[in-house]
Write an enzyme that holds these catalytic residues in place. Structure first.
Site, PDB file in Angstrom:
ATOM      1  N   LYS A  56       0.831  -1.211   0.000  1.00  0.00           N
ATOM      2  CA  LYS A  56       0.000   0.000   0.000  1.00  0.00           C
ATOM      3  C   LYS A  56       0.862   1.256   0.000  1.00  0.00           C
ATOM      4  CE  LYS A  56      -3.209  -2.951   0.099  1.00  0.00           C
ATOM      5  NZ  LYS A  56      -2.324  -4.107  -0.070  1.00  0.00           N
ATOM      6  N   GLY A 185      -1.779 -13.745 -13.437  1.00  0.00           N
ATOM      7  CA  GLY A 185      -2.777 -13.742 -12.376  1.00  0.00           C
ATOM      8  C   GLY A 185      -3.579 -12.464 -12.359  1.00  0.00           C
ATOM      9  N   ALA A 186      -4.920 -12.601 -12.363  1.00  0.00           N
ATOM     10  CA  ALA A 186      -5.826 -11.446 -12.373  1.00  0.00           C
ATOM     11  C   ALA A 186      -6.641 -11.392 -11.097  1.00  0.00           C
ATOM     12  CB  ALA A 186      -6.745 -11.510 -13.601  1.00  0.00           C
ATOM     13  N   HIS A 449     -21.994  16.286   6.091  1.00  0.00           N
ATOM     14  CA  HIS A 449     -21.958  16.656   4.674  1.00  0.00           C
ATOM     15  C   HIS A 449     -20.775  17.588   4.439  1.00  0.00           C
ATOM     16  CE1 HIS A 449     -23.291  18.086   0.741  1.00  0.00           C
ATOM     17  NE2 HIS A 449     -23.078  19.321   1.185  1.00  0.00           N
TER      18      HIS A 449
END
Length: 465
Positions: A56, A185-186, A449
């Protein structure tokens, strides 16, 4: 080899120092028990060293490069830039070292003994630890925990092993941007690396055996991811079977495939294998410990994570648990409570997950495919990310939110998000599911919000199908 004297005796002896293992060590040592952890290489296991967290870190660097490349969209003129991979690697290494230092401090604080050695069982609950200098220690525990994890599979394809392909371990140590990276590889690992390396400047080709990426997920998810990759210039070769490999990764590789019955040849500079994982159960003497394996060679455990040997437990991926750090951490809770005389089980626990592409994909609970396969009736709530005002303010509107609600009640069965902040908004829904809240409570909630979770109000205010 013969040993002088009896084995050193511990209250708790642990092989492997991954998430579940280290938490058990620190917990019981902190309570005054004599605890030892035998770890071959990575202090703290794979997550802080070679998997979740360092990947990451590199993905975030790739995100920065992507944003710089998009500077004009934000009204920021950038004449040009260069990705310096040694600096990318060094940033990652510094983070990893910091995490290792934290782990070492926690071992010291708790009183748990960390033994850097290769461990193998030589009898029931008896472990032989071979230290780096070749000396050996014989250890035994009143209770024993095995947490040796898994490693990347190198398939038995002609030429693949001799091509010295990268796995996720070596890919995180690259000091150059691959000119053309071919990924076998997916799945989760392949897709995350594909996008990151593309954004760092590589040409990328992903080979997948199935007709879709992460094909077990719902079709709208796979279609969204495939469109994302197409838009970013990543080549997807699906329904592909690798027949042979030649060359050496890092220099030049040639991959022969059969796609939809047609033979093709692909040329690249680097090759990354991300086609699955297998357990670290070979050559550690499990048969001498009375620990049986499943057909796939994972350690056989029951719902309490007990192995077939008395007072021997297994945690994490080697026990066949879902391959996520947070699940290994829950395995710790299961074993902890059971060692203390309780009866905690793995049955029925939630398994959230997140694919850290950009945008992310996250899911908790049932998918549509799973609900249909199990004959479970549901109502579907679904909105595009354009309906989430925070996503509009960021101009990151790719994707959608969707939720399955039980047909005859207001109970949430499953939630999926493909969009900005997907992992974070999933956590909000998961907590509601843990609290057994009806979806209407989220619909009527007062959420700040503009935030991504506010999108749940829009989601559950939309009509269900």
């Amino acid at each position: 080899m013969s040993f002088q004297g009896p084995p050193e005796v511990y209250d708790l002896l642990i092989l492997g120092s991954g998430a579940g293992s280290k938490l058990l060590a620190w917990t019981f040592a902190g309570q005054g028990q004599k605890v030892a952890v035998v770890e071959r290489k990575y202090v703290g296991g794979s997550c802080p060293n070679i998997a979740c967290l360092p990947s990451k870190n590199v993905i975030h660097t790739a995100q920065m490069a992507h944003n710089i490349r998009r500077g004009a969209e934000f009204g920021v003129d950038i004449d040009g830039f260069h990705v310096h991979m040694p600096a990318v690697r060094e940033r990652k290494r510094k983070m990893v070292q910091g995490l290792v230092d934290v782990h070492l401090s926690l071992y010291k604080q708790s009183g748990a003994e960390l033994i850097m050695a290769s461990g193998r069982f030589v009898g029931p609950k008896i472990l032989e630890a071979t230290l780096p200098d070749g000396t050996k220690r014989l250890l035994t525990g009143k209770s024993v925990v095995i947490g040796t994890g898994t490693h990347a599979v190198i398939d038995n394809i002609p030429g693949l092993a001799s091509a010295q392909p990268l796995t996720h371990v070596e890919a995180l140590e690259l000091d150059v941007v691959p000119e053309h990276l071919i990924i076998l590889g997916a799945g989760y690992v392949g897709l995350e690396f594909a996008q990151a390396m593309r954004r760092l400047g590589s040409q990328v080709t992903v080979l997948g055996r199935g007709h879709r990426v992460i094909h077990h997920e719902d079709d709208d998810v796979t279609e969204g991811l495939q469109q994302l990759f197409q838009d970013e210039g990543i080549e997807l070769a699906l329904n592909a079977r690798v027949k042979s490999v030649s060359g050496v990764s890092g220099w030049s590789v040639r991959v022969e495939i059969e796609q939809n019955g047609v033979a093709k040849s692909l040329h690249g500079t680097h090759l990354l294998v991300a086609s699955g994982r297998e357990p670290n159960t070979k050559d550690i003497g499990l048969e001498l410990a009375g620990v049986e394996l499943t057909e796939r060679r994972y350690i056989k455990v029951n719902e309490r994570l007990e192995t077939t040997a008395p007072d021997v437990w297994a945690v994490g991926e080697v026990a066949g648990s879902p391959q996520f750090t947070h699940i290994s951490e829950d395995d710790f809770r299961v074993v902890r409570d059971n060692l203390l005389g309780g009866n905690r089980v793995t049955t029925g626990r939630q398994v959230p997950f997140c694919l850290f592409t950009d945008p992310e994909y996250a899911r908790i609970g049932l998918s549509e495919k799973e609900a249909k396969a199990q004959g479970i009736g549901y109502r579907l709530f679904k909105i595009p990310m354009t309906a989430v005002l925070r996503a509009r303010s960021l101009v990151e509107t790719r994707g959608f939110l969707k939720c399955l609600v039980e047909r005859d009640s207001d109970r949430i069965l499953g939630f999926a998000a493909f969009g900005v902040g997907a992992g974070e908004i999933m956590g909000c829904v998961q907590i509601a599911m843990l609290g057994k809240l009806p979806y209407t409570d989220l619909r009527e909630a007062v959420l700040a919000h503009p935030t991504i979770p506010e999108g749940l109000i829009a989601l559950f205010s939309a009509g269900a199908s």
